[in-house]
Design an enzyme around this catalytic site. Structure first.
Site, short mmCIF file in Angstrom:
data_model
loop_
_atom_site.label_atom_id
_atom_site.label_comp_id
_atom_site.label_asym_id
_atom_site.label_seq_id
_atom_site.Cartn_x
_atom_site.Cartn_y
_atom_site.Cartn_z
N LYS A 160 28.66 -9.18 -6.92
CA LYS A 160 27.44 -8.63 -7.28
C LYS A 160 27.67 -7.40 -8.25
O LYS A 160 27.20 -7.06 -9.33
CB LYS A 160 26.47 -8.33 -6.44
N LYS A 173 17.48 -3.19 -9.35
CA LYS A 173 15.94 -3.86 -9.48
C LYS A 173 15.13 -3.37 -8.30
O LYS A 173 15.24 -3.59 -7.14
CB LYS A 173 16.18 -5.23 -9.44
N ARG A 202 9.38 11.02 -12.17
CA ARG A 202 10.26 10.38 -13.23
C ARG A 202 11.71 10.01 -12.54
O ARG A 202 12.95 10.01 -13.04
CB ARG A 202 10.59 11.26 -14.21
N HIS A 238 17.62 -20.35 -8.58
CA HIS A 238 16.49 -19.48 -8.47
C HIS A 238 15.32 -19.93 -9.32
O HIS A 238 14.19 -19.82 -9.15
CB HIS A 238 16.56 -17.80 -8.70
N GLU A 257 20.31 -6.90 -17.25
CA GLU A 257 20.03 -8.33 -17.42
C GLU A 257 19.99 -8.55 -19.11
O GLU A 257 18.75 -9.08 -19.37
CB GLU A 257 19.15 -8.99 -16.71
N ASN A 297 21.01 -15.85 -11.09
CA ASN A 297 19.71 -16.75 -10.71
C ASN A 297 19.91 -18.16 -10.51
O ASN A 297 19.08 -18.90 -10.67
CB ASN A 297 18.74 -16.60 -12.19
N HIS A 302 12.47 -20.39 -7.20
CA HIS A 302 11.10 -19.81 -7.18
C HIS A 302 10.00 -20.70 -7.36
O HIS A 302 8.87 -20.54 -6.81
CB HIS A 302 11.21 -18.85 -8.61
N GLU A 329 22.30 -16.92 -0.35
CA GLU A 329 22.84 -16.19 -1.27
C GLU A 329 24.15 -16.11 -1.48
O GLU A 329 25.01 -16.13 -2.49
CB GLU A 329 22.24 -14.80 -1.37
N HIS A 361 12.52 -17.45 1.11
CA HIS A 361 13.34 -17.12 -0.15
C HIS A 361 14.58 -17.98 0.09
O HIS A 361 15.00 -18.93 -0.98
CB HIS A 361 13.35 -15.73 -0.75
N ARG A 406 24.16 -11.03 -16.20
CA ARG A 406 23.46 -10.67 -14.91
C ARG A 406 22.47 -12.26 -14.45
O ARG A 406 22.21 -12.42 -13.39
CB ARG A 406 22.67 -9.53 -14.80
N1 GLY Z 1 18.64 -10.60 -7.81
C1 GLY Z 1 19.23 -10.91 -9.01
C2 GLY Z 1 19.72 -9.44 -9.50
O1 GLY Z 1 19.84 -8.55 -8.94
O2 GLY Z 1 19.97 -9.48 -10.62
#
Ligand code: GLY
Length: 385
Positions: free
Chosen positions: A243, A159, A137, A265, A253, A262, A269, A201, A283, A258
């Site tokens: 960031k 993430k 956990r 993206h 998000e 994107n 994507h 980016e 990417h 957040r």
């Molecule tokens: N790559 C976008 C984020 O970390 O929210």
């Protein structure tokens, strides 16, 4: 969230209350990593009871002996590292590989004091981070991103995850690291194409949040491509500051804040999916074209002038990045856009600029607008509409 210039390293704080952590941007000083890890651990529940670590890396980096100074430095602070080397490439981001990491952790009697160190690019960070998020956990995690893309994006913000065989990044969690150690020296061995992908980016941050930074990138594109250390340091530092701010405002998000990360993206994507992963578009390259396409969308809505789109295209081209994707099928791109998991109630949402440095999440673009911009970027002269 402000950087403190304590040469020879800079620190940026990600403010998340009890989950706050530091990002260090440094140059080839891995002998200090152990002390950084200890200090980061001291701010977590794991605390001083950590005596072992799983150091996850890939075969390329292991061949370059990159893990060795990190192993030595961890030993010097009483943490015994076990090295796990996975095959390079996106295929490693699987439940199978995560399960292998779980086996290694079990074999070492790991508990919630065991540190996981992710030494590598985005794939390693996501995979090792996923194992850290789920084993027992949650284990403390330190990210050591070695590609520009991972340094300015995936290593910060928590993430983590692996791919489902049919959907990228579907199985994952939010698991903030205890710290992020960015060593600009690791960029020396990065292939040019990967450096350029990271720069896509970096440009994104200028468009979404900071027009002054965008102008700096316009002036320093040559230095960045030539891997000038000072230019790269400025670019990485400002990107992670921005960031960190966004993640601090909307960790999971949920508010739309957040989601501004994107930009480029939604269409990016789709380009990656239609061109085939690992194919014609990496990417960062797909995101570059996606940013151009989405800027054209903003222009169609009357939010920005052609001049803004032209500046973006010129900067991307100077950085050796594509601004169009000739030959890709519109219908397939449109279908891929509609499949994107960020769509809500059938409407496709885009992050679009109002000006350089200011964007908004919107579902205003209509089907005919999307078709029109796809048509622009799948022909060769994407800078004009
Ligand atoms: N790559 C976008 C984020 O970390 O929210």
């Amino acid at each position: 969230m402000e950087a403190t210039a304590t040469e020879p390293e800079c620190r940026v704080k990600v403010e998340l209350g009890p989950r706050s952590y530091e990002i260090v941007v440094t140059r080839a000083r891995s002998e200090l990593f152990g002390a950084f890890a200890r200090a980061a651990l001291a701010r977590t529940w794991s605390g001083s009871a950590c005596t072992q670590a799983l150091l996850v890396t890939d075969q390329h980096l292991a061949k370059l002996s990159l893990p060795e100074p990190f192993e030595r430095s961890l030993r010097s602070v009483g943490i015994d590292p076990a090295l796990v080397v996975v095959a390079p490439g996106e295929a490693a981001k699987s439940l199978l590989q995560a399960s292998r990491l779980f086996d290694e952790l079990v074999a070492r009697n790991a508990d919630r004091h065991t540190l996981v160190v992710a030494l590598g690019g985005g794939v390693i960070g996501d995979l090792a981070g996923f194992a850290a998020a789920t084993f027992a956990r949650g284990l403390p995690l330190i990210m050591v991103p070695t590609t520009l893309l991972a340094q300015v994006d995936s290593s910060v913000g928590g993430k983590v995850g692996v791919n489902h065989p049919r959907v990228k990044n579907l199985i994952g969690a939010f698991h903030q690291p205890a710290g992020v150690w960015i060593d600009l020296g690791t960029l020396d061995s990065l292939p040019d194409r990967e450096l350029r992908c990271g720069l896509a980016e970096v440009v994104k941050y200028g468009v979404i949040l900071d027009s002054t930074f965008f102008a700096t990138l316009e002036r320093s594109s040559g230095d960045l491509l030539a891997r000038d250390k000072a230019a790269l340091e400025r670019a990485v530092l400002r990107s992670v500051e921005l960031k960190a701010q966004v993640v601090g405002q909307d960790e999971r998000e949920e508010t739309g804040r957040r989601a501004i990360l994107n930009f480029g993206h939604t269409i990016g994507h789709a380009i990656e999916a239609v061109a085939g992963y690992g194919g014609a578009f990496e990417h960062g390259e797909a995101v570059a074209v996606g940013m151009v396409a989405e800027s054209h969308l903003a222009q169609r809505l009357g939010w920005i002038e052609t001049e803004v789109v032209d500046r973006l295209v010129r900067l991307l081209e100077r950085l050796g990045l594509p601004s169009n994707a000739p030959g890709l099928d519109h219908g397939e791109l449109l279908a891929a856009i509609h499949r994107d998991k960020k769509n809500q109630r059938g409407r496709v949402r885009f992050v679009l600029p109002h000006s350089l440095g200011s964007v908004e999440l919107t579902d205003l673009p209509q089907e005919q607008d999307i078709r029109a911009v796809l048509s622009i970027v799948t022909t060769t002269s994407a800078s004009r509409s």
